[in-house]
Every structure is written in structure tokens, then in C-alpha cells.
Design a protein around this motif. Structure first.
Motif, PDB file in Angstrom:
ATOM      1  N   VAL A   1      45.746  41.734  37.091  1.00  0.00           N
ATOM      2  CA  VAL A   1      45.730  42.159  35.687  1.00  0.00           C
ATOM      3  C   VAL A   1      47.052  42.831  35.329  1.00  0.00           C
ATOM      4  O   VAL A   1      47.583  42.625  34.235  1.00  0.00           O
ATOM      5  CB  VAL A   1      44.546  43.115  35.422  1.00  0.00           C
TER       6      VAL A   1
ATOM      7  N   ILE B   1      43.564  38.143  32.114  1.00  0.00           N
ATOM      8  CA  ILE B   1      42.643  38.084  33.251  1.00  0.00           C
ATOM      9  C   ILE B   1      42.711  36.722  33.931  1.00  0.00           C
ATOM     10  O   ILE B   1      42.673  36.622  35.163  1.00  0.00           O
ATOM     11  CB  ILE B   1      41.211  38.411  32.793  1.00  0.00           C
TER      12      ILE B   1
ATOM     13  N   SER C   1      43.291  45.671  28.927  1.00  0.00           N
ATOM     14  CA  SER C   1      42.726  44.609  29.761  1.00  0.00           C
ATOM     15  C   SER C   1      42.044  45.138  31.010  1.00  0.00           C
ATOM     16  O   SER C   1      41.107  44.501  31.516  1.00  0.00           O
ATOM     17  CB  SER C   1      43.823  43.612  30.158  1.00  0.00           C
TER      18      SER C   1
ATOM     19  N   LEU D   1      40.537  36.579  38.048  1.00  0.00           N
ATOM     20  CA  LEU D   1      39.340  37.394  37.871  1.00  0.00           C
ATOM     21  C   LEU D   1      38.982  38.110  39.167  1.00  0.00           C
ATOM     22  O   LEU D   1      38.891  37.494  40.220  1.00  0.00           O
ATOM     23  CB  LEU D   1      38.171  36.523  37.415  1.00  0.00           C
TER      24      LEU D   1
ATOM     25  N   ALA E   1      43.478  39.636  26.240  1.00  0.00           N
ATOM     26  CA  ALA E   1      42.881  40.108  27.488  1.00  0.00           C
ATOM     27  C   ALA E   1      42.342  38.941  28.301  1.00  0.00           C
ATOM     28  O   ALA E   1      42.462  38.924  29.540  1.00  0.00           O
ATOM     29  CB  ALA E   1      41.776  41.115  27.196  1.00  0.00           C
TER      30      ALA E   1
ATOM     31  N   TRP F   1      33.971  42.773  33.812  1.00  0.00           N
ATOM     32  CA  TRP F   1      33.744  41.345  34.021  1.00  0.00           C
ATOM     33  C   TRP F   1      33.825  40.978  35.499  1.00  0.00           C
ATOM     34  O   TRP F   1      33.004  40.217  36.013  1.00  0.00           O
ATOM     35  CB  TRP F   1      34.765  40.552  33.214  1.00  0.00           C
ATOM     36  N   GLY F   2      34.799  41.534  36.196  1.00  0.00           N
ATOM     37  CA  GLY F   2      35.024  41.152  37.585  1.00  0.00           C
ATOM     38  C   GLY F   2      34.104  41.830  38.583  1.00  0.00           C
ATOM     39  O   GLY F   2      34.057  41.415  39.743  1.00  0.00           O
TER      40      GLY F   2
ATOM     41  N   ALA G   1      38.566  43.703  32.414  1.00  0.00           N
ATOM     42  CA  ALA G   1      38.579  43.073  33.733  1.00  0.00           C
ATOM     43  C   ALA G   1      37.653  43.799  34.700  1.00  0.00           C
ATOM     44  O   ALA G   1      37.015  43.174  35.557  1.00  0.00           O
ATOM     45  CB  ALA G   1      40.003  43.058  34.284  1.00  0.00           C
TER      46      ALA G   1
ATOM     47  N   SER H   1      49.458  41.202  32.517  1.00  0.00           N
ATOM     48  CA  SER H   1      49.793  41.959  31.306  1.00  0.00           C
ATOM     49  C   SER H   1      51.276  41.874  30.996  1.00  0.00           C
ATOM     50  O   SER H   1      51.682  41.638  29.849  1.00  0.00           O
ATOM     51  CB  SER H   1      49.376  43.420  31.469  1.00  0.00           C
TER      52      SER H   1
END
Length: 298
Positions: free
Chosen positions: A247, A236, A20, A241, A232, A27-28, A24, A251
Motif C-alpha cells: 500500500v 491496493i 488507503s 491485497l 484507494a 479489506w485485507g 486496505a 500510494s
């Protein structure tokens, strides 16, 4: 045994974390929702599997090979797919949608390739791949070399990535892109170069997770990355995010929740936990455990 079950949940959470973190991160920060991340995770382990057929490689080399494969594959995806899409898109929102679709297409190609090569059956590293001595018993807990390696990697890489994002110059630049890419560009941040580096790190983490899961569970299937991609998302959303610490928490929350359901309920409900937690947090705390609400002024 309760302690052994807790250890197993911690190992599962560590593998979730390795997977993840890469998703992350992209994306973040650079805003790339990489739907090919799960396929990179699986394909990297498959490349290591193929190399093991040619050479008698130890487990540590296979892990490194999978990480390098994931990094190179993600850089190629960025250069050949995501970057051209971003340049040709009419606006940022159109680019996000097109990148998402492009990632799905890349994932389908990678999964289909492995399905054809394996005749849609599971693949493994076999008994030849080992990370050290067999299982040892400590305070009643059975700890194997693979388990110890997973825990160590999750601790080191998780803490290292959090520190790097908060303290290093490039980490701060990535966080600036995630907050306001236009302002970051005006301040001299090279977004295209950082995007390539970020994709490389994310891909390496995916390949690492794929190799570790193969060693831990003995085998992977061509579709293994699909389930991890869904998890994932849950992680997130749970963590928030843009928060790497979130994260980490997400998890282990997901891993312990699934383990609890399997032990005290029905294993068929384990996957539903991912979606259930997403729905719950979207209703109660949409920004996640450590995420922050976004304020827009017009």
C-alpha cells in the motif's frame, strides 16, 4: 521547479497513504470491502468544520477531532450495518455482496447529509485553523507546516502500522483472519472484537486523511471521498491485497504517476491513470507489486 514538483507528489502520496491504509486494513484482514470509507473521510472533516464554527480550535485539535469522528463512525457502521449483515447472510460470499451494498447505502446517507447542510458547496477550516508558522524555504523548497505534518504522519503511521501487523499479537491475529478465518477462530481469535477495533483504526485513518487534505487544499466538497475511494482501489491493487508495505508503494507510485501526467500532459488524464494502472497490473501481475498468488487445492 523539479524538486518542488517531487515534494508536491510526495505530499499527495502521503495523503493517499493515510486514506488507503484504513481501507486496505479492513479489506485485507477481516474481509470488509468498506464502500463507506470515502464518505467517512469526508464526513469526519465536515464534523471538524462544524466544531470550528462553534469554538476557535487550532489545526491540531481539528485533526484529532476528525480522527476520533472517523473511528466512532466506523464502529457504528460495523455494529449497526456490517455485523448484522454478516450474521444473517446465507454464506460468506453473500455477506460480502451485502456488505458492499450496505456500505454504498451508508455512504449515500452521509454524502446527502453534507450536501443538504452545505447546499452542495465546498467547506473548509478557514484561515483560523493553523498547524504552526507559515511556509519556510529549505534548499529552495517551500515547505509549510501542513506539508511537514502530512509527511511526518505518513512516515510514522505507515511504518508503525507495518510493524504492528508483523510483530504485535493482535496484528498477527488479524493476519491469521485474513489467511484463514476458520482456523483463526479455532485458535481462540475473537473475530468480532478484532473487527470492531480494525474498523475503528480504519475510520480514524480516514478522518485523519480528510482533515489533512482539507488543511492542505483549503476546502473539500461533499463528493471528495468518491474520487479517493477509486484511487484507494488502484493503490491496493497495485501494492497487493494484504500487504501494507505494498500500500505504501502503491500510494506513491500512483501519486508520482498522476503528477507526471499533469506536468507533462493533460490534467484531464490524471484520473485515468488510476484505472490504467489497475488494468495493467490485472493483466501483467494480478497479485500486485508485493502480493502473493493464492493457491487453492481441491
Amino acid at each position: 521547479m523539479l524538486l518542488q514538483d517531487l515534494l508536491n507528489a510526495t505530499v499527495l502520496g502521503s495523503i493517499y497513504l493515510l486514506f488507503s491504509m484504513g481501507m486496505a486494513l479492513t479489506w485485507g484482514t477481516i474481509g470488509i470491502l468498506n464502500f463507506a470509507h470515502g464518505a467517512v473521510f469526508m464526513f469526519s472533516a465536515f464534523v471538524a468544520h462544524l466544531m470550528l464554527k462553534l469554538l476557535p480550535l487550532p489545526g491540531a485539535v481539528l485533526i484529532g477531532l476528525a480522527a476520533v469522528t472517523g473511528a466512532l463512525l466506523s464502529v457504528l457502521i460495523q455494529k449497526l450495518v456490517f455485523a448484522p449483515i454478516s450474521k444473517r447472510a446465507k454464506n460468506h460470499r453473500a455477506a460480502e455482496i451485502q456488505i458492499l451494498i450496505g456500505g454504498i447505502g451508508v455512504a449515500a446517507i452521509l454524502v446527502s447529509t453534507v450536501e443538504i447542510a452545505t447546499r452542495n458547496s465546498a467547506f473548509s477550516f478557514g484561515e483560523a485553523a493553523s498547524l504552526g508558522p507559515g511556509t519556510v524555504e529549505v534548499a529552495g523548497l517551500r515547505i509549510g507546516s501542513t506539508v511537514a505534518t502530512v509527511l511526518a504522519l505518513a512516515l510514522i503511521l505507515g511504518a508503525g502500522l507495518i510493524w504492528w501487523m508483523k510483530k504485535s499479537r493482535r496484528g498477527l491475529a488479524l493476519r491469521a483472519i485474513g489467511v484463514n478465518p476458520e482456523t483463526a477462530s479455532l485458535m481462540g481469535v475473537n473475530q468480532s472484537r478484532l473487527a470492531v477495533g480494525t474498523m475503528a483504526v480504519g475510520g480514524a485513518l480516514a478522518g485523519l486523511a480528510g482533515a489533512m487534505l482539507t488543511l492542505h487544499l483549503v476546502a473539500l466538497s461533499p463528493q471528495s471521498g468518491d474520487g479517493f475511494l477509486i484511487k484507494a482501489f488502484a493503490i491496493i491493487v497495485l501494492g497487493g491485497l494484504g500487504s501494507m508495505t505494498g500500500v505504501v508503494l502503491g500510494s506513491f507510485v500512483l501519486a508520482f504517476s498522476e503528477t507526471f501526467v499533469i506536468l507533462y500532459g493533460s490534467g484531464s488524464w490524471a484520473s485515468a491513470v488510476s484505472f490504467g494502472l489497475i488494468f495493467l497490473f490485472l493483466l501483467v501481475r494480478p497479485q500486485g507489486i508485493l502480493g502473493k498468488l493464492e493457491v487453492r487445492r481441491t
